[in-house]
Enzyme design. Structure first.
Site, PDB file in Angstrom:
ATOM      1  N   GLU A  65     -27.804 -10.602 -14.071  1.00 19.71           N
ATOM      2  CA  GLU A  65     -26.892 -10.824 -15.191  1.00 19.71           C
ATOM      3  C   GLU A  65     -27.579 -11.342 -16.461  1.00 19.71           C
ATOM      4  O   GLU A  65     -27.177 -10.991 -17.569  1.00 19.71           O
ATOM      5  CB  GLU A  65     -25.783 -11.821 -14.786  1.00 19.71           C
ATOM      6  CG  GLU A  65     -24.824 -11.302 -13.749  1.00 19.71           C
ATOM      7  CD  GLU A  65     -23.872 -10.243 -14.297  1.00 19.71           C
ATOM      8  OE1 GLU A  65     -23.783 -10.095 -15.537  1.00 19.71           O
ATOM      9  OE2 GLU A  65     -23.228  -9.562 -13.488  1.00 19.71           O
ATOM     10  N   SER A 462      30.977 -23.080  21.987  1.00 19.02           N
ATOM     11  CA  SER A 462      31.035 -24.238  22.888  1.00 19.02           C
ATOM     12  C   SER A 462      29.923 -25.253  22.641  1.00 19.02           C
ATOM     13  O   SER A 462      29.990 -26.371  23.160  1.00 19.02           O
ATOM     14  CB  SER A 462      30.973 -23.761  24.344  1.00 19.02           C
ATOM     15  OG  SER A 462      32.108 -22.972  24.647  1.00 19.02           O
TER      16      SER A 462
END
Length: 782
Positions: A65, A462
């Protein structure tokens, strides 16, 4: 030129943001063991300091780079000149010639537009940055800010994503690969474009050699190695997906989108990852079993023989199997239980030959016996299908579950599967604290993100009865109170209707103790009990148990006709495990911001809902439901527990709510669009097996702990269970029943007259049943 630089320099952003570099960080969610469980982010990044970056990594990046990085003042004039000539020749911007300093300036302070004006601004900022910051400071920002592809921001995140390593653990070849990615992350993606990635990696190695950073031998060895990827792949079938989404929604609502996805929060949760996996497995198994009891809906599609090659290739991709190029074609990588796509290529009476995308499989007829024609009104039989060609035909695209073994011919064996239409939910809480340990909100989060554990309001049936009975125990009733189970008709003047409630068995049993009424889940007994207590009293108790929302102001409340969420009903049952204290459910231990400040801290919230005396009596009754009632399946976990089944009209909702001294777990099963589950698909049959599988595996290898002894206000009295009266001489079967002091029965049950009396009585105290007696205590499944 000076005037140009002055003109653009007046409008540039200040460098203050670089001085306090705070990039977007993911929010990380941790489980109860502080292990990472999830990430929420727009940029997945791990911050590191320049001191943590090895010299080899720095050398690789600079070589490809910016070779003169430590010599120039932010700008490489020769590089800019070369790029300028190329751009002029091309008639457009084709090369940047940017230094690392320029790249940082562009990334953080400028747009990415390809214009000469932007390049001028970039150059000015680079010079200013080089004067204000050290080279290492700028390089540190570069390593943390750069994008390396596949959602990885920063080199540490990239190292973990591609190699499952920290950046300081990378070898030379891995270092070179990562150094080459920021230039064009998509083009050089090593997963999607391995050839281009390898060429780019070797280019980096060549530049390192040219810069005298490595030797020719090092370059040759690194360039000759495979890419060596070991990527961290997201779990496509995440067992904790519903739990994570619940946490994500909370964070979004409380802290906002930016804090959630970019703020770097650390969120420590109550989730037990091992229990979460067990929970998902249990829910899926239970829903699959129920779905199979309704029959086989047929293949996903039929494929004509001329389309077999295309179909097989699609199946290979769906199954994520290797191809000829990878050298893994024909290999099955799955563990037992994995469900895969398959195409039936041959079938006879004994079984079906499968192609799973280049890999062979076989389903013997015994693994598809359930595949009768679907009919929820017909009771399930496991041996309906006698021949494989009755269920499958050539060209059927199906789902098949890998059995983890092979037949004598060496072919992998599978079982026929189908994805259930029925849904379910499971919530498991630590009883004393209310921590949500595991939560499953449906069969598959990828198919439906709707969390039925927290968002679905369904009738508890229930499973609501224990709340009614709790009110009764506080109102002068005892477990021995008798209510006549007999036909009754109620008029509804508003609808001009008559209501004739009945029991599940469509029978009436006469004089019934409240213990038996709850143990056997007798509807008529509970309705008459509500009539005696008053509807307003029952509503008050529902509120005390944390059940909000609209509650029916009629006798249907006795049968759980209101809507509740599974998590709220599970929290209600902590009252029975905790001797009257309700534990509010909570998910988050604490939330910490990126600077270490604690933003939120969770903790137990306990509310007294029942007295210890009443709660213990109810706990004792609910343990009896397990020992001799509708919750009998729960005995399979091999430790003391209490619980209650729940089933609504026409088998639309099925529940099992159960608890041990340490844990409360609730299970719901039903269709999203309310519809019958099928013949006999009650809470006992449809929901309880899920609870049993989860709890049995959750407690595997853990000590058996008892419930608390009776509190001082409760006396344990030996009674004959059918009459609820005292058990004197000659009574063979008895239980130890709990009563508030001064309320126990005073009469003795009459001993049966029979020859040869004098046998020794046997105790069936809740919490302990002799193993030899278990088979004789299994009641009918209802």
């Amino acid at each position: 030129m000076a005037g140009l630089f002055l003109y653009f320099g007046l409008k540039l952003p200040r460098l203050n943001s670089l001085a306090d570099y705070r990039p977007a960080l993911p929010t990380i969610m941790y489980d109860s063991n502080s292990e990472e469980a999830a990430r929420f982010f727009t940029e997945n990044r791990e911050l590191i300091s320049i001191d943590q970056v090895p010299r080899n990594v720095i050398n690789a990046v600079l070589a490809i780079e910016d070779a003169n990085y430590y010599e120039h003042k932010g700008l490489d004039y020769m590089g800019i000149f070369r790029a300028f000539i190329k751009n002029v020749r091309a008639g457009r911007v084709v090369q940047g010639g940017s230094t690392i300093t320029q790249q940082v300036a562009k990334s953080l302070l400028l747009s990415s537009e390809r214009k000469y004006s932007r390049k001028i601004k970039e150059a000015i900022l680079a010079r200013r940055m080089d004067k204000r910051f050290t080279k290492d400071e700028i390089l540190e920002i570069y390593f943390n800010q750069s994008y390396f592809g596949s959602g990885a921001y920063g080199i540490e995140s990239a190292a973990q994503h591609y190699f499952s390593k920290h950046v300081w653990e990378l070898n030379l070849a891995e270092t070179a690969l990562l150094a080459g990615l920021p230039k064009a992350p998509s083009a050089y993606d090593p997963i999607r474009n391995p050839d281009r990635a390898m060429a780019r990696r070797n280019q980096v190695l060549t530049r390192m050699l040219e810069e005298n950073q490595i030797t020719p031998d090092e370059r040759r060895d690194a360039a000759g190695t495979p890419l060596g990827l070991n990527p961290k792949r997201p779990d496509e079938d995440d067992p904790a997906a519903y739990f994570k989404e619940e946490v994500r929604r909370h964070l979004y609502e409380k802290y906002g989108e930016d804090a959630l996805y970019r703020g770097g929060l650390k969120v420590y949760t109550t989730m037990d990852s091992s229990l979460q996996r067990i929970a998902q497995k249990a829910v899926r198994k239970g829903l699959e079993d129920l779905d199979k009891r309704q029959g086989y809906r047929g293949p996903l599609e039929f494929v004509s023989s001329q389309n077999f090659p295309d179909a097989i290739e699609r199946i290979r991709v769906q199954n994520n199997l290797g191809d000829a190029a990878s050298g893994t074609a024909g290999e099955i990588p799955w563990e037992a239980g994995h469900i895969a796509m398959a195409l039936v290529v041959r079938v006879d009476k004994d079984g079906a030959q499968l192609d799973l995308g280049g890999a062979d499989g076989y389903i013997p007829v015994k693994e598809m016996k359930w595949a009768r024609d679907p009919d929820p009104k017909v009771e399930f039989r496991a041996d309906v299908v006698k021949r494989a060609d009755e269920a499958l035909s050539v060209g059927s695209r199906i789902l098949a579950r890998y059995l983890g073994k092979k037949n004598e011919e060496g072919t992998a064996l599978f079982a026929l599967e189908q994805e259930p239409r029925v849904e379910g939910a499971l919530v498991s809480m630590d009883a004393p604290t209310g921590k949500v340990l595991a939560m499953v909100g449906g069969y598959d989060f990828r198919t439906s993100e709707f969390n039925r554990a927290t968002q679905a309001r369904r009738q508890p049936g229930s499973a609501f009865k224990p709340i009614v009975y709790s009110g009764a125990m506080d109102s002068g009733f005892t477990p021995s109170t008798i209510i006549i189970d007999s036909p009754v008709v109620y008029n509804d003047p508003t609808e001009e209707l008559k209501w004739k409630p009945a029991n599940y068995e469509e029978k009436f049993y006469g004089a019934t103790t409240l213990r038996t009424g709850l143990t056997k889940s007798r509807n008529v007994v509970t309705i008459k009990l509500v009539q005696k207590l008053g509807i307003e009293t029952v509503i008050q108790y529902a509120r005390r148990f944390g059940l909000g929302g609209e509650l029916p102001e009629d006798l249907s409340i006795a049968l759980g006709s209101m809507g509740v969420t599974p998590i709220d009903l599970t929290a209600a049952y902590t009252v029975f495990a905790n001797l009257g204290l309700r534990s509010s459910p909570w998910f988050i231990l604490k939330v910490v911001d990126r600077d270490g400040n604690v933003l939120e801290q969770g903790g137990p919230e306990l509310i007294r809902s029942l007295s210890e005396d009443t709660a213990y009596i109810m706990q004792n009754l609910l343990r009896g439901v397990v020992l001799t009632g509708t919750g009998w399946r729960a005995k399979a976990i091999g430790r003391p527990s209490g619980g209650k089944t729940g089933t609504t009209n026409d088998m639309i909702d099925a529940w099992y709510m159960g608890f041990t001294p340490q844990m409360v777990t609730g299970v719901w099963v039903g269709f999203d669009e309310e519809a019958p589950l099928g013949v006999h698909e009650t809470g006992s049959r449809a929901a309880a097996p899920i609870w049993v599988q989860y709890m049995r595996e959750a407690y595997e290898g853990k000590p058996v702990l008892p419930f608390h002894p009776p509190p001082p206000g409760v006396e344990m009295v030996k009674v004959e269970p059918k009459s609820g009266l005292l058990a004197g001489p000659g009574i063979d079967k008895f239980i130890y029943e709990g009563y508030k002091i001064g309320t126990s029965p005073r009469e003795y049950a009459r001993a049966p007259s029979r020859k040869g009396s004098g046998s020794v009585g046997r105790s069936y105290t809740p919490g302990y049943v002799p193993q030899s007696d278990l088979p004789g205590l299994l009641p009918r499944d209802f």
